[in-house]
Design a protein around this motif. Sequence first.
Motif, mmCIF file in Angstrom:
data_model
loop_
_atom_site.group_PDB
_atom_site.id
_atom_site.type_symbol
_atom_site.label_atom_id
_atom_site.label_comp_id
_atom_site.label_asym_id
_atom_site.label_seq_id
_atom_site.Cartn_x
_atom_site.Cartn_y
_atom_site.Cartn_z
ATOM 1 N N HIS A 163 0.811 -1.213 0.000
ATOM 2 C CA HIS A 163 0.000 0.000 0.000
ATOM 3 C C HIS A 163 0.847 1.267 0.000
ATOM 4 C CE1 HIS A 163 -3.758 -2.340 1.470
ATOM 5 N NE2 HIS A 163 -3.734 -2.220 0.166
ATOM 6 N N GLY A 164 2.163 1.113 -0.208
ATOM 7 C CA GLY A 164 2.992 2.250 -0.552
ATOM 8 C C GLY A 164 3.790 2.895 0.549
ATOM 9 N N TYR A 165 3.748 2.367 1.786
ATOM 10 C CA TYR A 165 4.425 3.048 2.887
ATOM 11 C C TYR A 165 5.932 2.810 2.820
ATOM 12 C CZ TYR A 165 5.397 4.658 7.646
ATOM 13 O OH TYR A 165 5.876 5.324 8.748
ATOM 14 N N PRO A 166 6.736 3.853 2.608
ATOM 15 C CA PRO A 166 8.182 3.667 2.424
ATOM 16 C C PRO A 166 8.889 3.031 3.616
ATOM 17 C CG PRO A 166 7.512 5.846 1.670
ATOM 18 C CD PRO A 166 6.328 5.256 2.379
ATOM 19 N N GLU A 167 8.486 3.381 4.846
ATOM 20 C CA GLU A 167 9.158 2.801 6.009
ATOM 21 C C GLU A 167 8.939 1.298 6.075
ATOM 22 O OE1 GLU A 167 11.308 4.370 8.016
ATOM 23 O OE2 GLU A 167 10.999 6.041 6.618
ATOM 24 N N ALA A 168 7.735 0.860 5.704
ATOM 25 C CA ALA A 168 7.465 -0.581 5.657
ATOM 26 C C ALA A 168 8.323 -1.243 4.579
ATOM 27 C CB ALA A 168 5.979 -0.821 5.385
ATOM 28 N N GLN A 169 8.454 -0.588 3.434
ATOM 29 C CA GLN A 169 9.256 -1.146 2.357
ATOM 30 C C GLN A 169 10.723 -1.269 2.756
ATOM 31 O OE1 GLN A 169 8.331 1.541 -0.860
ATOM 32 N NE2 GLN A 169 6.280 0.697 -1.161
ATOM 33 N N LYS A 170 11.232 -0.269 3.472
ATOM 34 C CA LYS A 170 12.628 -0.338 3.942
ATOM 35 C C LYS A 170 12.826 -1.519 4.889
ATOM 36 C CE LYS A 170 13.361 4.681 3.720
ATOM 37 N NZ LYS A 170 13.543 5.916 4.527
ATOM 38 N N GLU A 171 11.872 -1.695 5.807
ATOM 39 C CA GLU A 171 11.994 -2.795 6.761
ATOM 40 C C GLU A 171 11.882 -4.141 6.052
ATOM 41 O OE1 GLU A 171 12.469 -4.958 10.191
ATOM 42 O OE2 GLU A 171 12.861 -2.828 9.813
ATOM 43 N N LEU A 172 10.998 -4.216 5.062
ATOM 44 C CA LEU A 172 10.829 -5.462 4.313
ATOM 45 C C LEU A 172 12.119 -5.821 3.573
ATOM 46 C CD1 LEU A 172 8.658 -7.601 3.614
ATOM 47 C CD2 LEU A 172 8.120 -6.233 1.577
ATOM 48 N N ILE A 173 12.743 -4.828 2.971
ATOM 49 C CA ILE A 173 14.022 -5.057 2.275
ATOM 50 C C ILE A 173 15.071 -5.572 3.248
ATOM 51 C CG2 ILE A 173 15.943 -3.888 1.122
ATOM 52 C CD1 ILE A 173 13.761 -1.956 -0.049
ATOM 53 N N SER A 174 15.143 -4.961 4.417
ATOM 54 C CA SER A 174 16.119 -5.371 5.430
ATOM 55 C C SER A 174 15.895 -6.822 5.841
ATOM 56 C CB SER A 174 16.010 -4.455 6.645
ATOM 57 O OG SER A 174 16.890 -4.851 7.664
#
Length: 340
Positions: A163-174
Motif C-alpha cells: 500500500h505504498g508506505y516507504p518505512e514498511a518497504q525499507k523494513e521489508l528489504i532489510s
Amino acid sequence: MKVFNVLPLALVALLAGCSATSDQSSPKQSSLNDTLPKLTLQSVLPAPTSNEHCNAQMDSDILFGLGFQLYEDQEWDSAKSCLELAAPKHPRAFCYLSIIAGQDESKSAEQRSTDAFNYMAYSATQNDWCAEYGLYQVYQYGGDGVKADPALASRWLERSSLHGYPEAQKELISQYEAQGNLAAAYAWTKILAKADDTTATDALKAKMSAAQIAEGDKLFNELGTQVTSKKAMFAEAREEDVGRYSAEIYKDYPDTFKGLSSTERYDYVKQSMYKAIDLPFTKSRGHVLSYIVVNRAAQLKKPDANIANDKRIVALMEDDELSVNETIEQALVVVNKYYK
C-alpha cells in the motif's frame, strides 16, 4: 516540486499515519483481515461529542486538521473529540486516536490496550497502510495485549509495503536481505528507489548471480502492478495538507474564507497551495500559509490579484527575521493600503 511535510517523520508511537488507499480487498487481504476482531465503524467510534474547537457541522477535513493541531499541542481530550468527528471520512485519524487511547489514564491498562488495538485493527481492514504497519510492530514485538507473532507480523509488513508506505518497504528489504532472499530485496529496492537513483540496487546486484537478478526483475515487474505508486502517495499527502492548512487558517485567520462555500474553500486552498509551493520565494510551510491567506485577502479587494507579482509582499515573504504571523500582518497592511 517542493514538498513541505506537515507530519513529523515518525510519530512518537507505533503508527506513522493512516490513509485509505482502496475500498477493495483482494482475497489475500481478506484472509489477513480475518485474523482481526470483527469490528465496525460504530463499534470503534462512540457517538462523537462537540467541543469548543469542533462540532459536527464543520467540514471533515478541517475537523481532522484541528484534531491534528490539538494532538500536537497534547490537548488530548479536545483532540480526541475532533478526530472522532473526522474519522469516518479521514481514516488517518484512527492513528492518533489509537495513540491517545493508549495514554488514557482514566481507563484500566487492559481497556487502554483494547481500545488502542481496535482503532488500529479497524483502520487496517480499510487498507490503511499506517495501521497495517502498526499491526506489524504489534505482532513483531508484542503489545496492546497481543502476543508476538513474527509470521503474522511479516504479512502485515508486506501489506503495508504494497500500500505504498516507504518505512514498511525499507523494513521489508532489510528482512529479505537478512534472510538471504536477495531477489526479493532487489525487487523491493527498485520499488522504493527514486527513478534516477540506482545506488542501492547496484550495491545489491554486486552480491547477486545472474539468475537472482533475473528473478528479482521478474518480481519487480509483478509488484509494479500491485504497489501503490509514489505519485498516488504524494497526491494523498497533499490532500491531507489541504485540511491542515484549512484548519490553521480557520482558527487564526477566519476572514480568509469569507463568502466561500465548503467546496470553494477546499478548491481555493488546494489550488493556492500548489501555486505557492512552486513559487521561488516559498521555502517553508509558513510561506505557503502566508501566501494562501494574503492572496485571498488581495483577491477579495481585487479579483485578479496575485501577490506573487507584488515586490512589496514578496520582500516580506523573503524576510527571514519575520515570523509567519508578522509576515501575514504586514502583508495585509500592504493589501489594505494598495489594493482597491
